[in-house]
Scaffold this motif. Structure first.
Motif, PDB file in Angstrom:
ATOM      1  N   GLN A 101      -5.367   5.856  -6.234  1.00  0.00           N
ATOM      2  CA  GLN A 101      -4.454   5.322  -5.219  1.00  0.00           C
ATOM      3  C   GLN A 101      -5.117   4.165  -4.495  1.00  0.00           C
ATOM      4  O   GLN A 101      -4.512   3.109  -4.287  1.00  0.00           O
ATOM      5  CB  GLN A 101      -4.087   6.437  -4.227  1.00  0.00           C
ATOM      6  CG  GLN A 101      -3.364   5.983  -2.985  1.00  0.00           C
ATOM      7  CD  GLN A 101      -1.863   5.918  -3.176  1.00  0.00           C
ATOM      8  OE1 GLN A 101      -1.387   6.164  -4.275  1.00  0.00           O
ATOM      9  NE2 GLN A 101      -1.143   5.567  -2.125  1.00  0.00           N
ATOM     10  N   VAL A 102      -6.380   4.366  -4.160  1.00  0.00           N
ATOM     11  CA  VAL A 102      -7.078   3.303  -3.428  1.00  0.00           C
ATOM     12  C   VAL A 102      -7.387   2.137  -4.356  1.00  0.00           C
ATOM     13  O   VAL A 102      -7.121   0.966  -4.048  1.00  0.00           O
ATOM     14  CB  VAL A 102      -8.363   3.857  -2.790  1.00  0.00           C
ATOM     15  CG1 VAL A 102      -9.203   2.725  -2.213  1.00  0.00           C
ATOM     16  CG2 VAL A 102      -8.016   4.855  -1.704  1.00  0.00           C
ATOM     17  N   SER A 103      -7.908   2.466  -5.544  1.00  0.00           N
ATOM     18  CA  SER A 103      -8.400   1.364  -6.383  1.00  0.00           C
ATOM     19  C   SER A 103      -7.250   0.593  -7.019  1.00  0.00           C
ATOM     20  O   SER A 103      -7.232  -0.640  -6.997  1.00  0.00           O
ATOM     21  CB  SER A 103      -9.343   1.898  -7.458  1.00  0.00           C
ATOM     22  OG  SER A 103      -8.627   2.732  -8.336  1.00  0.00           O
ATOM     23  N   VAL A 104      -6.263   1.306  -7.572  1.00  0.00           N
ATOM     24  CA  VAL A 104      -5.185   0.612  -8.271  1.00  0.00           C
ATOM     25  C   VAL A 104      -4.129   0.104  -7.293  1.00  0.00           C
ATOM     26  O   VAL A 104      -3.798  -1.074  -7.261  1.00  0.00           O
ATOM     27  CB  VAL A 104      -4.535   1.526  -9.325  1.00  0.00           C
ATOM     28  CG1 VAL A 104      -3.326   0.848  -9.940  1.00  0.00           C
ATOM     29  CG2 VAL A 104      -5.535   1.887 -10.390  1.00  0.00           C
ATOM     30  N   TYR A 105      -3.612   1.040  -6.468  1.00  0.00           N
ATOM     31  CA  TYR A 105      -2.522   0.651  -5.585  1.00  0.00           C
ATOM     32  C   TYR A 105      -3.004  -0.265  -4.474  1.00  0.00           C
ATOM     33  O   TYR A 105      -2.664  -1.464  -4.440  1.00  0.00           O
ATOM     34  CB  TYR A 105      -1.879   1.911  -4.966  1.00  0.00           C
ATOM     35  CG  TYR A 105      -0.447   2.091  -5.360  1.00  0.00           C
ATOM     36  CD1 TYR A 105       0.428   1.024  -5.283  1.00  0.00           C
ATOM     37  CD2 TYR A 105       0.038   3.323  -5.787  1.00  0.00           C
ATOM     38  CE1 TYR A 105       1.741   1.182  -5.644  1.00  0.00           C
ATOM     39  CE2 TYR A 105       1.341   3.484  -6.149  1.00  0.00           C
ATOM     40  CZ  TYR A 105       2.199   2.403  -6.077  1.00  0.00           C
ATOM     41  OH  TYR A 105       3.501   2.561  -6.437  1.00  0.00           O
ATOM     42  N   ALA A 106      -3.835   0.308  -3.612  1.00  0.00           N
ATOM     43  CA  ALA A 106      -4.270  -0.482  -2.470  1.00  0.00           C
ATOM     44  C   ALA A 106      -5.113  -1.659  -2.914  1.00  0.00           C
ATOM     45  O   ALA A 106      -5.057  -2.742  -2.338  1.00  0.00           O
ATOM     46  CB  ALA A 106      -5.052   0.401  -1.499  1.00  0.00           C
ATOM     47  N   GLY A 107      -5.879  -1.461  -3.961  1.00  0.00           N
ATOM     48  CA  GLY A 107      -6.730  -2.550  -4.426  1.00  0.00           C
ATOM     49  C   GLY A 107      -5.956  -3.549  -5.255  1.00  0.00           C
ATOM     50  O   GLY A 107      -5.550  -4.603  -4.778  1.00  0.00           O
ATOM     51  N   ALA A 108      -5.700  -3.183  -6.526  1.00  0.00           N
ATOM     52  CA  ALA A 108      -5.190  -4.175  -7.473  1.00  0.00           C
ATOM     53  C   ALA A 108      -3.796  -4.671  -7.115  1.00  0.00           C
ATOM     54  O   ALA A 108      -3.547  -5.873  -6.987  1.00  0.00           O
ATOM     55  CB  ALA A 108      -5.181  -3.576  -8.881  1.00  0.00           C
ATOM     56  N   ILE A 109      -2.859  -3.721  -6.923  1.00  0.00           N
ATOM     57  CA  ILE A 109      -1.469  -4.151  -6.775  1.00  0.00           C
ATOM     58  C   ILE A 109      -1.274  -4.943  -5.497  1.00  0.00           C
ATOM     59  O   ILE A 109      -0.638  -6.002  -5.475  1.00  0.00           O
ATOM     60  CB  ILE A 109      -0.541  -2.912  -6.819  1.00  0.00           C
ATOM     61  CG1 ILE A 109      -0.597  -2.284  -8.208  1.00  0.00           C
ATOM     62  CG2 ILE A 109       0.876  -3.297  -6.454  1.00  0.00           C
ATOM     63  CD1 ILE A 109       0.277  -1.083  -8.380  1.00  0.00           C
ATOM     64  N   MET A 110      -1.856  -4.431  -4.397  1.00  0.00           N
ATOM     65  CA  MET A 110      -1.638  -5.133  -3.146  1.00  0.00           C
ATOM     66  C   MET A 110      -2.347  -6.470  -3.123  1.00  0.00           C
ATOM     67  O   MET A 110      -1.882  -7.436  -2.517  1.00  0.00           O
ATOM     68  CB  MET A 110      -2.080  -4.260  -1.966  1.00  0.00           C
ATOM     69  CG  MET A 110      -1.167  -3.074  -1.731  1.00  0.00           C
ATOM     70  SD  MET A 110       0.590  -3.450  -1.864  1.00  0.00           S
ATOM     71  CE  MET A 110       0.782  -4.497  -0.445  1.00  0.00           C
ATOM     72  N   VAL A 111      -3.469  -6.559  -3.835  1.00  0.00           N
ATOM     73  CA  VAL A 111      -4.133  -7.860  -3.945  1.00  0.00           C
ATOM     74  C   VAL A 111      -3.205  -8.850  -4.642  1.00  0.00           C
ATOM     75  O   VAL A 111      -3.076 -10.009  -4.257  1.00  0.00           O
ATOM     76  CB  VAL A 111      -5.468  -7.722  -4.685  1.00  0.00           C
ATOM     77  CG1 VAL A 111      -5.976  -9.081  -5.142  1.00  0.00           C
ATOM     78  CG2 VAL A 111      -6.473  -7.052  -3.782  1.00  0.00           C
ATOM     79  N   LEU A 112      -2.497  -8.330  -5.668  1.00  0.00           N
ATOM     80  CA  LEU A 112      -1.550  -9.188  -6.378  1.00  0.00           C
ATOM     81  C   LEU A 112      -0.458  -9.677  -5.426  1.00  0.00           C
ATOM     82  O   LEU A 112      -0.084 -10.864  -5.419  1.00  0.00           O
ATOM     83  CB  LEU A 112      -0.936  -8.382  -7.528  1.00  0.00           C
ATOM     84  CG  LEU A 112      -0.284  -9.159  -8.660  1.00  0.00           C
ATOM     85  CD1 LEU A 112      -1.242 -10.146  -9.256  1.00  0.00           C
ATOM     86  CD2 LEU A 112       0.215  -8.188  -9.721  1.00  0.00           C
ATOM     87  N   PHE A 113       0.038  -8.749  -4.621  1.00  0.00           N
ATOM     88  CA  PHE A 113       1.050  -9.128  -3.638  1.00  0.00           C
ATOM     89  C   PHE A 113       0.547 -10.233  -2.717  1.00  0.00           C
ATOM     90  O   PHE A 113       1.197 -11.264  -2.525  1.00  0.00           O
ATOM     91  CB  PHE A 113       1.442  -7.904  -2.788  1.00  0.00           C
ATOM     92  CG  PHE A 113       2.649  -7.173  -3.299  1.00  0.00           C
ATOM     93  CD1 PHE A 113       3.911  -7.700  -3.128  1.00  0.00           C
ATOM     94  CD2 PHE A 113       2.514  -5.969  -3.962  1.00  0.00           C
ATOM     95  CE1 PHE A 113       5.016  -7.026  -3.589  1.00  0.00           C
ATOM     96  CE2 PHE A 113       3.618  -5.305  -4.439  1.00  0.00           C
ATOM     97  CZ  PHE A 113       4.869  -5.823  -4.257  1.00  0.00           C
ATOM     98  N   LEU A 114      -0.630  -9.971  -2.123  1.00  0.00           N
ATOM     99  CA  LEU A 114      -1.191 -10.953  -1.190  1.00  0.00           C
ATOM    100  C   LEU A 114      -1.379 -12.296  -1.882  1.00  0.00           C
ATOM    101  O   LEU A 114      -1.096 -13.353  -1.325  1.00  0.00           O
ATOM    102  CB  LEU A 114      -2.534 -10.438  -0.647  1.00  0.00           C
ATOM    103  CG  LEU A 114      -2.399  -9.325   0.383  1.00  0.00           C
ATOM    104  CD1 LEU A 114      -3.752  -8.688   0.669  1.00  0.00           C
ATOM    105  CD2 LEU A 114      -1.817  -9.885   1.680  1.00  0.00           C
ATOM    106  N   PHE A 115      -1.822 -12.225  -3.122  1.00  0.00           N
ATOM    107  CA  PHE A 115      -2.071 -13.450  -3.872  1.00  0.00           C
ATOM    108  C   PHE A 115      -0.773 -14.252  -4.022  1.00  0.00           C
ATOM    109  O   PHE A 115      -0.741 -15.465  -3.783  1.00  0.00           O
ATOM    110  CB  PHE A 115      -2.621 -13.045  -5.243  1.00  0.00           C
ATOM    111  CG  PHE A 115      -3.019 -14.201  -6.095  1.00  0.00           C
ATOM    112  CD1 PHE A 115      -4.122 -14.989  -5.761  1.00  0.00           C
ATOM    113  CD2 PHE A 115      -2.291 -14.515  -7.237  1.00  0.00           C
ATOM    114  CE1 PHE A 115      -4.479 -16.050  -6.548  1.00  0.00           C
ATOM    115  CE2 PHE A 115      -2.651 -15.585  -8.008  1.00  0.00           C
ATOM    116  CZ  PHE A 115      -3.754 -16.356  -7.669  1.00  0.00           C
ATOM    117  N   VAL A 116       0.313 -13.546  -4.369  1.00  0.00           N
ATOM    118  CA  VAL A 116       1.592 -14.249  -4.566  1.00  0.00           C
ATOM    119  C   VAL A 116       2.104 -14.797  -3.239  1.00  0.00           C
ATOM    120  O   VAL A 116       2.606 -15.920  -3.167  1.00  0.00           O
ATOM    121  CB  VAL A 116       2.623 -13.313  -5.224  1.00  0.00           C
ATOM    122  CG1 VAL A 116       4.011 -13.924  -5.182  1.00  0.00           C
ATOM    123  CG2 VAL A 116       2.220 -13.026  -6.640  1.00  0.00           C
TER     124      VAL A 116
END
Lengths: 100, 167, 648
Positions: B58-73
């Motif tokens: 949850q932390v690594s994939v969701y909070a880490g990867a996915i949300m980073v993608l969101f912020l990036f976009v």
């Protein structure tokens, strides 16, 4: 009342907040994030039920939901970027025509 | 009032506040950060529900990867300022109606919860959910869905590339 | 065996399918060969059937071909899909396929270079198949199908060069006028069904013969209605106006459809229904009178026409009048005899006229299309005033034209003499008025064909086109020669005192009496014909030295104008019927259509538009409102389940 019922209640509350977010926000990215919130609350309910029944299957579902969510985010954000390029907007109210 | 319950209440309040923050913030970056906070609290709840492996991803994939993608976009598009975009449109009724229907949905869920769920007893045995047990499940009964998921991810990768490619 | 009986239809049908499907890649020669060979195959089968029939004893010659397919079964209407092959239909089959085959071969040469060559032969094969359906049908209904199909082919082929609006209009006129007759025909068919409860020939005729009374009102009504159909199809007064205009089609079409075969369908139909007509002498008198009048009127018009094909067209109308008169006089076999000889010599005359036109166009075209024939050139290649002196330029055409002309004029020993003589003799016995009309018409006939021969072939060429005319290719002249042989000798089919054809047909047409040769009548009419021919020669031999000369008959003054404009019948129709119709139509269009129908339709449209204007707001294209609908749906569905759970 049992030990997991608070978790399920919390899940319902978060899900509802997510629904309201989807319906009231106009920024496509924020709508997307609200959907993530809904998925997450569903995950919480899965884990709570898994705990209640002492079965791992609920956790497996969460695992797959996360994988699907990751795929969905990748494609969804790509769509948002593409739409933004042509419309110069992420406001879904601007996207009321089929014609690009 | 067990310690567990105290911790749960504290976490629940934080996660609800974070969700409401997501709902109301005018800046997309703040909204994303609120969502990360929500994910983090939920990850702790997973730990309390005896799901350590899920808590970690949850932390690594969701909070880490996915949300980073969101912020990036968000930053890529420069869409963090929402003030202009969030003005009232002709759909005045949308917001109150959405809140009202959401409340109705919540009431329905609570009704189901009270009438059907609260009586069912908790399982006596605690489950073991370490990486090994998860792995045994994934490559045992869930092998086919697991493999299909890999195809799904591949398709998503290709789709994202095709969609965002410059013409 | 049944396949053999229907194969005459199947051959041209397969020909048209082959040409329609693959014609684009086949090239002219192959298309023409396929189409012609299919018709010739039909002819071969017809000839075989004929010979086989001849070998049988007379009582067994008629064969009903029931394909075992129930065609229409509604209520008490049972129409099987079947054919009737008897002496009458086999004779017609031989004429249709024989003359049709020769005209197909001729068309390969005539249509050479036409951009719609393929389509032409598809239509022609369709026509042959349809005409065979018409003559082979064993019920009035199937006959009507063939009747309408040949009408369709006629329409398509008259308007074949539709890029010229005049041709398209001629096609439309033929179509509309024929519809008037068809209404009569179909009403007659309905009345037959209402009266006898069946439509097959044998059943109907059996029931009619069981009735003893002559002139029963219902039979008179039926025969009159059927005769209206024949009047339309066979171009009798008052519906003959379409046939002269039908000359807008290619000349082989005029020869095949508008001279030799289709226009005789009315005569064939009356002959087929002779049992009905014999039971209604009142109708027969009307038929004979209409036939005689038509022969007279059309013959008089033909005296004054300049267009080489128009003369022949009015001549055809006139000759059809002879046949109708014969049918009206009860001489059905004689009528069919004249139909056969007429098919030969009139097809010959038309094809020869086509050859003349072809020759006349040599100067102004390199090769190919006739489409612009009437308008494209400064010199009209169909106007006889532009011709003259073609005798030397086109010797074969000249000889066959003379044979055809003499046959038409009724000069012995050519075919027309015998058949026309028989009709006139029958008229003299039964109906003096018709006899007089036919007699004058016969004189007219000889005069106008003599006039045409002189104007086209004698004298000096009056234009450059006539100067440079040249004989047509063998593909065109050989069918001419074959037809010329038939036109010359077809009289032997039914020599006076012998009556081969009449005796052969007798069982199918209700009997035939072999007439003794009446030398007095025959001699008188031969003398009259020859005199008229010589008179035409005398009047016209020096009448035209250049194209703009005035016709000697113009000396008749108003009468000449009256004849030249076809008794003003077209003008009459135009000013009375068409104008009245337009006035009524425009009244209905303005008041009834715009006010009533359009109001209703527009009202419905406005209603739908306003309703949907309200409903449209739901479909506003906004994602969030759709999401709201989904949430609403979820809440409602969950509420329903909860409610039903509680109720339980």
């Amino acid at each position: 009342m049992n030990s997991v019922s608070p978790y399920v209640l919390l899940s319902a509350l978060l899900f509802t907040i997510g629904v309201v977010g989807v319906l009231t926000r106009r920024n496509a990215i924020l709508i997307f994030m609200s959907i993530e919130l809904m998925l997450n609350s569903a995950n919480l309910a899965f884990v709570a039920f898994a705990h209640q029944w002492g079965q791992l299957d609920g956790q497996m579902f969460v695992f797959f939901v996360m994988a699907v969510a990751a795929a969905e985010v990748a494609v969804g954000l790509a769509l948002i970027v593409t739409i933004f390029r042509s419309k110069k907007s992420t406001n879904v109210d601007d996207l009321s025509q089929l014609k690009g | 009032m067990t310690p567990d319950l105290i911790v749960f209440i504290a976490l629940a309040i934080i996660s609800i506040l974070a969700a409401i923050g997501l709902l109301t913030s005018r800046n997309a970056i703040y909204a994303a950060l609120f969502l990360i906070l929500n994910f983090a609290t939920v990850a702790v709840l997973y730990l309390m529900l005896n799901a350590p492996f899920l808590a970690v991803i949850q932390v690594s994939v969701y909070a880490g990867a996915i949300m980073v993608l969101f912020l990036f976009v968000i930053m890529l598009l420069g869409a963090e300022r929402l003030a202009g975009a969030e003005t009232q449109s002709e759909m005045r009724w949308q917001r109150p109606l959405a809140v009202g229907l959401g409340a109705l949905l919540l009431i329905q869920a609570g009704y189901v919860f009270i009438t059907h769920f609260s009586q069912s007893p908790a399982s006596p045995k605690a489950i073991q959910a370490g990486p090994m047990e998860i792995g045994m499940m994934l490559f045992g009964p869930y092998l086919l869905p697991f493999e299909v998921t890999s195809v799904l991810l591949l398709v998503a990768i290709i789709g994202a590339v095709v969609l965002t490619r410059d013409k | 065996m049944q396949l053999l009986f229907i194969s005459p239809i199947l051959f041209p049908l397969s020909g048209l399918l082959i040409n329609a499907a693959f014609g684009k890649r086949m090239g002219e020669r192959l298309i023409g060969a396929v189409a012609s060979l299919m018709v010739l195959a039909s002819f071969a089968v017809s000839a075989y059937l004929f010979i086989q029939m001849g070998a049988l004893p007379e009582a067994q010659r008629a064969t009903a071909v029931d394909l075992g397919i129930p065609w229409i079964q509604v209520g008490n209407l049972h129409v099987p899909f079947g054919f009737l092959i008897d002496q009458l239909s086999v004779t017609m089959m031989l004429i249709v396929t024989g003359v049709g085959g020769l005209i197909h071969i001729y068309s390969i040469g005539y249509m050479h270079g036409d951009p719609r060559f393929q389509r032409f032969f598809v239509y022609m094969n369709l026509f042959i198949a349809s005409m065979l359906v018409l003559v082979m049908a064993d019920s009035f209904l199937l006959m009507f199908v063939g009747w309408e199909l040949v009408g369709l082919c006629s329409y398509l082929l008259i308007g074949f060069w539709f890029s010229n609006i005049k041709n398209a209009e001629a096609g439309r006129k033929a179509f509309v006028v024929n519809r008037i007759g068809d209404v009569g025909f179909i009403l007659g068919i309905l009345l037959i069904f209402a009266t006898f409860g069946t439509l097959t020939f044998t059943d109907v005729f059996g029931k009619v013969m069981a009735m003893s009374a002559l002139n029963s009102p219902v039979i008179v009504a039926i025969t009159l209605l059927l005769f209206i159909g024949a009047v339309g199809k066979s171009a009798q007064i008052p519906l003959f106006v379409w046939l002269p205009d039908a000359m807008a089609g290619p000349t082989p079409v005029s020869a095949l459809i508008h001279a030799a075969t289709m226009v005789t369908a009315g005569i064939y139909m009356m002959t087929r229904a002779h049992v009905l007509y014999t039971a209604a002498p009142a109708t027969q008198d009307i038929v004979a009178l209409i036939g005689g009048l038509t022969a007279f009127v059309a013959g008089s018009i033909a005296l004054t026409q300049y267009d080489i094909k128009k003369v022949l067209a009015y001549s055809t109308v006139s000759q059809l009048g002879f046949m109708v008169a014969a049918a009206g006089l009860g001489a059905y076999a004689t009528s069919i005899f004249h139909l056969a000889t007429h098919a030969f010599f009139k097809a010959l005359l038309f094809l020869a006229a086509g050859s003349v036109i072809h020759g006349m166009e040599h100067l102004s075209k390199s090769a190919g299309a006739h489409g612009g024939a009437a308008d494209g050139h400064a010199v009209d290649p169909q106007d006889m005033r532009n011709m003259g002196g073609l005798r030397a330029k086109m010797p074969i055409t000249f000889i066959v034209y003379v044979i055809g002309g003499l046959a038409l004029a009724g000069v012995p020993p050519f075919a027309g003499f015998f058949s026309k003589d028989e009709i006139v003799a029958a008229a003299m016995q039964h109906n003096p008025l018709v006899f007089g009309l036919l007699g004058i018409a016969a004189v007219f006939t000889a005069f106008y064909i003599g006039r045409q021969l002189v104007m086209v072939f004698f004298g000096k060429p009056r234009t450059g086109n006539a100067e440079h005319a040249a004989e047509s290719a063998p593909l065109m002249t050989i069918p001419l020669i074959v037809l010329a042989v038939f036109a010359a000798i077809a009289g032997v089919l039914n020599l006076p005192g012998v009556g081969t054809l009449g005796t052969w047909l007798a069982p199918a047409v209700g009997g035939y009496e072999v007439e003794a040769f009446q030398i007095g009548v025959a001699g008188l009419f031969t003398l009259l014909s020859v005199a008229a021919l010589l008179g035409a020669w005398y009047v016209y031999r020096n009448a035209f030295t250049k194209s703009s000369d005035v016709d000697p008959l113009a000396g008749l003054g108003p009468l000449y104008i009256f004849l030249k404009r076809a008794w003003l019948i077209d003008a009459l129709y135009q000013s009375v019927i068409v104008k009245l119709f337009y006035a009524a139509s425009s009244f209905l269009a303005r008041v009834f259509d715009v006010g009533g129908i359009d109001g209703l339709v527009n009202g419905t449209a406005v209603l739908v538009r306003n309703t949907s204007g309200v409903l449209r707001r739901i479909q506003n294209g906004l994602v969030r409102s759709y999401g709201m609908m989904m949430l609403l749906g979820v809440v409602v569905v969950v509420a329903y389940f909860l409610w039903s759970a509680v109720a339980r």
